[in-house]
Design an enzyme around this catalytic site. Structure first.
Site, PDB file in Angstrom:
ATOM      1  CE  LYS A   9      13.196  15.477  -6.933  1.00  0.00           C
ATOM      2  NZ  LYS A   9      14.457  15.361  -7.696  1.00  0.00           N
ATOM      3  CB  SER A  25      -0.476   1.657   0.129  1.00  0.00           C
ATOM      4  OG  SER A  25      -0.495   1.400   1.518  1.00  0.00           O
ATOM      5  CB  THR A  57       2.736   1.288  -4.109  1.00  0.00           C
ATOM      6  OG1 THR A  57       1.637   0.731  -3.377  1.00  0.00           O
ATOM      7  CG2 THR A  57       3.460   2.317  -3.284  1.00  0.00           C
ATOM      8  CE1 TYR A  58      -3.442   2.113  -1.377  1.00  0.00           C
ATOM      9  CE2 TYR A  58      -2.636   0.476  -2.921  1.00  0.00           C
ATOM     10  CZ  TYR A  58      -3.272   0.795  -1.738  1.00  0.00           C
ATOM     11  OH  TYR A  58      -3.718  -0.205  -0.915  1.00  0.00           O
ATOM     12  N   GLY A  73       2.894  -4.234   2.300  1.00  0.00           N
ATOM     13  CA  GLY A  73       2.658  -5.335   1.385  1.00  0.00           C
ATOM     14  C   GLY A  73       3.937  -5.783   0.707  1.00  0.00           C
ATOM     15  CB  ALA A  74       4.488  -7.330  -2.617  1.00  0.00           C
ATOM     16  CB  ALA A  75       6.162  -2.143  -1.862  1.00  0.00           C
TER      17      ALA A  75
END
Length: 116
Positions: A9, A25, A57-58, A73-75
């Site tokens: 974390k 990502s 995501t990655y 991106g979308a995130a």
């Protein structure tokens, strides 16, 4: 039996960028990735403390020592620059191994997301 537990974390990092036109990502300062044991391409759960959004995501590495945390991106639509995030990675382990396992917990400098 396999159980899924917290592997690592990164606690309370601030979003430094949001790039809608990137392919996807989260870009994470590579020093933070190393400290948390996160590898390139690994799935990351993102918890946004400011608005409650959770997404996955990655990870892709960002420049070392930069403190970069950029949602791509979308995130990028689910965060704003300056939002405070918790990044969590999980792993599957055998039950007995999981009982003994200790996750990597990283608490970056809240001013600039670095390890100093």
């Amino acid at each position: 039996m396999l159980v899924q537990v917290v592997k690592s974390k990164i606690h309370r990092v601030k979003v430094t960028g949001a790039d809608l036109n990137y392919i996807g990502s989260i870009t994470i300062d590579e020093d933070l990735m190393d400290a948390a044991g996160i590898i390139e391409g690994e799935r990351v759960q993102i918890v946004n403390n400011n608005n409650g959004n959770r997404l996955e995501t990655y990870a892709i590495p960002g420049p070392r020592g930069s403190g970069e945390i950029t949602l791509n991106g979308a995130a990028s639509r689910l965060v704003a620059v300056g939002d405070v995030l918790i990044l969590i990675v999980y792993a599957f382990m055998e039950l007995e191994e999981a009982k003994k396992f200790k996750p990597s917990l990283v608490f970056p400098n809240e001013k600039d997301n670095t390890l100093t």
